[in-house]
Design an enzyme around this catalytic site. Structure first.
Site, PDB file in Angstrom:
ATOM      1  N   SER A  21       0.833  -1.207   0.000  1.00  0.00           N
ATOM      2  CA  SER A  21       0.000   0.000   0.000  1.00  0.00           C
ATOM      3  C   SER A  21       0.868   1.258   0.000  1.00  0.00           C
ATOM      4  O   SER A  21       1.906   1.326   0.652  1.00  0.00           O
ATOM      5  CB  SER A  21      -0.884  -0.024   1.246  1.00  0.00           C
ATOM      6  OG  SER A  21      -1.631   1.158   1.314  1.00  0.00           O
ATOM      7  N   LYS A  45      -3.854   2.037  -2.045  1.00  0.00           N
ATOM      8  CA  LYS A  45      -3.490   3.172  -1.195  1.00  0.00           C
ATOM      9  C   LYS A  45      -4.386   3.246   0.043  1.00  0.00           C
ATOM     10  O   LYS A  45      -5.609   3.111  -0.065  1.00  0.00           O
ATOM     11  CB  LYS A  45      -3.588   4.470  -2.024  1.00  0.00           C
ATOM     12  CG  LYS A  45      -3.369   5.759  -1.217  1.00  0.00           C
ATOM     13  CD  LYS A  45      -1.965   5.877  -0.646  1.00  0.00           C
ATOM     14  CE  LYS A  45      -1.855   7.027   0.361  1.00  0.00           C
ATOM     15  NZ  LYS A  45      -0.806   6.821   1.374  1.00  0.00           N
ATOM     16  N   ASN A  69       9.214   8.869   4.378  1.00  0.00           N
ATOM     17  CA  ASN A  69       8.006   9.531   3.876  1.00  0.00           C
ATOM     18  C   ASN A  69       7.172  10.000   5.049  1.00  0.00           C
ATOM     19  O   ASN A  69       7.147   9.373   6.105  1.00  0.00           O
ATOM     20  CB  ASN A  69       7.192   8.599   2.961  1.00  0.00           C
ATOM     21  CG  ASN A  69       6.115   7.839   3.725  1.00  0.00           C
ATOM     22  OD1 ASN A  69       5.032   8.364   4.003  1.00  0.00           O
ATOM     23  ND2 ASN A  69       6.430   6.605   4.102  1.00  0.00           N
ATOM     24  N   GLY A  72       1.127  11.162   5.168  1.00  0.00           N
ATOM     25  CA  GLY A  72      -0.031  11.533   5.985  1.00  0.00           C
ATOM     26  C   GLY A  72      -1.357  11.051   5.442  1.00  0.00           C
ATOM     27  O   GLY A  72      -2.391  11.707   5.593  1.00  0.00           O
ATOM     28  N   ASN A 128      -4.576  -0.901   8.662  1.00  0.00           N
ATOM     29  CA  ASN A 128      -3.302  -0.268   9.016  1.00  0.00           C
ATOM     30  C   ASN A 128      -3.422   0.396  10.394  1.00  0.00           C
ATOM     31  O   ASN A 128      -4.050   1.448  10.532  1.00  0.00           O
ATOM     32  CB  ASN A 128      -2.962   0.767   7.937  1.00  0.00           C
ATOM     33  CG  ASN A 128      -1.650   1.466   8.200  1.00  0.00           C
ATOM     34  OD1 ASN A 128      -0.951   1.171   9.166  1.00  0.00           O
ATOM     35  ND2 ASN A 128      -1.315   2.415   7.337  1.00  0.00           N
ATOM     36  N   CYS A 131       0.467   3.611  10.864  1.00  0.00           N
ATOM     37  CA  CYS A 131       0.970   4.794  10.151  1.00  0.00           C
ATOM     38  C   CYS A 131       1.662   5.728  11.142  1.00  0.00           C
ATOM     39  O   CYS A 131       1.037   6.182  12.104  1.00  0.00           O
ATOM     40  CB  CYS A 131      -0.160   5.534   9.435  1.00  0.00           C
ATOM     41  SG  CYS A 131       0.459   7.035   8.635  1.00  0.00           S
ATOM     42  N   LYS A 166      -2.079  -4.634   9.824  1.00  0.00           N
ATOM     43  CA  LYS A 166      -0.718  -4.201   9.454  1.00  0.00           C
ATOM     44  C   LYS A 166      -0.034  -3.577  10.664  1.00  0.00           C
ATOM     45  O   LYS A 166      -0.483  -2.556  11.197  1.00  0.00           O
ATOM     46  CB  LYS A 166      -0.774  -3.221   8.283  1.00  0.00           C
ATOM     47  CG  LYS A 166       0.606  -2.816   7.776  1.00  0.00           C
ATOM     48  CD  LYS A 166       0.502  -2.114   6.428  1.00  0.00           C
ATOM     49  CE  LYS A 166       1.854  -1.651   5.917  1.00  0.00           C
ATOM     50  NZ  LYS A 166       1.760  -1.052   4.587  1.00  0.00           N
ATOM     51  N   ASN A 193       5.396  -2.078   8.832  1.00  0.00           N
ATOM     52  CA  ASN A 193       5.261  -0.737   8.278  1.00  0.00           C
ATOM     53  C   ASN A 193       6.610  -0.034   8.491  1.00  0.00           C
ATOM     54  O   ASN A 193       7.588  -0.663   8.877  1.00  0.00           O
ATOM     55  CB  ASN A 193       4.095  -0.009   8.961  1.00  0.00           C
ATOM     56  CG  ASN A 193       3.560   1.133   8.091  1.00  0.00           C
ATOM     57  OD1 ASN A 193       4.312   1.807   7.381  1.00  0.00           O
ATOM     58  ND2 ASN A 193       2.263   1.354   8.154  1.00  0.00           N
ATOM     59  N   GLY A 218      12.817   0.862   2.659  1.00  0.00           N
ATOM     60  CA  GLY A 218      13.852   0.615   1.644  1.00  0.00           C
ATOM     61  C   GLY A 218      14.770  -0.521   2.079  1.00  0.00           C
ATOM     62  O   GLY A 218      14.624  -1.070   3.186  1.00  0.00           O
TER      63      GLY A 218
HETATM   64  C1  SIN Z   1       1.322   7.676   4.837  1.00  0.00           C
HETATM   65  O1  SIN Z   1       0.407   7.921   4.039  1.00  0.00           O
HETATM   66  O2  SIN Z   1       1.686   8.497   5.695  1.00  0.00           O
HETATM   67  C2  SIN Z   1       2.025   6.360   4.780  1.00  0.00           C
HETATM   68  C3  SIN Z   1       1.168   5.281   5.280  1.00  0.00           C
HETATM   69  C4  SIN Z   1       1.769   4.528   6.406  1.00  0.00           C
HETATM   70  O3  SIN Z   1       2.962   4.666   6.710  1.00  0.00           O
HETATM   71  O4  SIN Z   1       1.057   3.750   7.029  1.00  0.00           O
END
Ligand code: SIN
Length: 305
Positions: A21, A45, A69, A72, A128, A131, A166, A193, A218
């Site tokens: 995702s 997503k 990243n 959000g 999830n 995050c 997740k 994650n 990564g």
């Molecule tokens: C995000 O959209 O911030 C990434 C999703 C995640 O890390 O669960």
């Protein structure tokens, strides 16, 4: 059934490779590059009850062997996903898809999952609770076994499809969270994650990310991910999806030897949009090299250390 096929919560996959995702959009974007029906499935997503614009920019920072990243959870919201994204996907992907769901309350998770559960093409719900980029939701549910269990119960009460949770690596005891999810009725778990991280710009002396911190992913995280997949897989009987820094067929095999039934590929898709295609095509040759006739021999095999 081919030598790459595996079973995930009762659904047969042609192979265990699943774009993660947030790295594969809603699928049809990649269908312009290759036939995405070669994939086992993919996780779309992260979708929330309401549309979200995401965090301020910059929200990407490059690192050695990985990236941060702080997106959000930018997404169009569950109504638009059902009305627009899924019909578009159905035209180019003819397999069950994994719906990734985020939330800020138990009610949010339950509502979004219930809506998506009614969609024919959705095979699994990946919930999830990990995050790291939002406040008042996301990872805060995944760092406490009791809270994680409460999300599982809320979602399972209103859905019929397999529910995978997740998990975050930002805990000291991932096995305890995995076990709490299993005990609460989860059908599977996926991990890891991203790891909470940060970079500073030497010129401005300020954090590079507008949100200060972000999630690190990564190739650099692969050994950490593998360790956590091993720990979680040995704590539960339900299927585990392994992910975190996977970028080669060898990584897929390692994840499966650690106990994963299937494997998600994340950041690699952002470096090379053909990463999953390449991994699937190269898998048989690498299996030959290691004397593996069928992936089912390994799938969730939980080799013992
Ligand atoms: C995000 O959209 O911030 C990434 C999703 C995640 O890390 O669960």
């Amino acid at each position: 059934m081919g030598r790459l096929s595996v079973n995930l919560c009762g659904i047969e996959l042609d192979n265990p490779v699943i774009p993660a995702s947030g790295t594969f959009g809603y699928g049809y974007e990649f269908a312009e590059l290759y036939d995405i029906n070669i994939l086992g499935t993919f996780s779309f997503k992260g979708t929330t009850r309401e549309p979200r614009f995401g965090n301020p920019t910059p929200r990407i920072a490059e690192c050695t062997a990985g990236m941060l990243n702080s997106v959000g959870l930018q997404n169009p919201g569950v109504d638009r996903v059902i009305d627009t994204e899924l019909p578009r996907l159905a035209k180019c992907f003819h397999k069950p898809v994994m719906a990734n769901v985020s939330g800020f309350s138990l009610e949010d998770y339950a509502c979004t999952c219930q809506r998506l559960d009614g969609e024919a093409q959705i095979g699994w719900l990946e919930v999830n609770i990990s995050c790291p980029n939002v406040h008042g939701g996301g990872m805060s549910f995944g760092t406490d076994p009791a809270q994680a269990a409460s999300v599982v119960r809320a979602v399972k009460a209103v859905t019929t499809k397999p529910v995978l949770i997740k998990l975050t690596p930002n805990v000291t005891d991932v096995a305890a969270v995995a076990k709490a999810c299993e005990d609460a009725g989860a059908d599977g778990i996926s991990l890891i994650n991203t790891l909470l991280g940060m970079r500073i710009d030497l010129k401005t002396r300020k954090p590079i990310l507008a949100n200060t911190m972000g999630g690190f992913s990564g190739p650099a995280v692969f050994p950490v991910a593998l360790r956590m997949v091993w720990q979680a897989a040995h704590a539960v009987k339900i299927p585990v999806i392994g992910m975190g820094g996977v970028s080669s067929p060898e990584d897929v095999l390692e994840m499966m030897m650690a106990g994963a039934s299937a494997v998600e590929v994340g950041a690699a898709n952002l470096v090379d949009p053909f990463a999953c295609k390449r991994i699937i095509e190269e898998l048989p040759g690498v299996m030959d090299r290691y004397g593996i006739q069928e992936l089912k021999e390994l799938s969730g095999g939980k080799c013992h250390g």
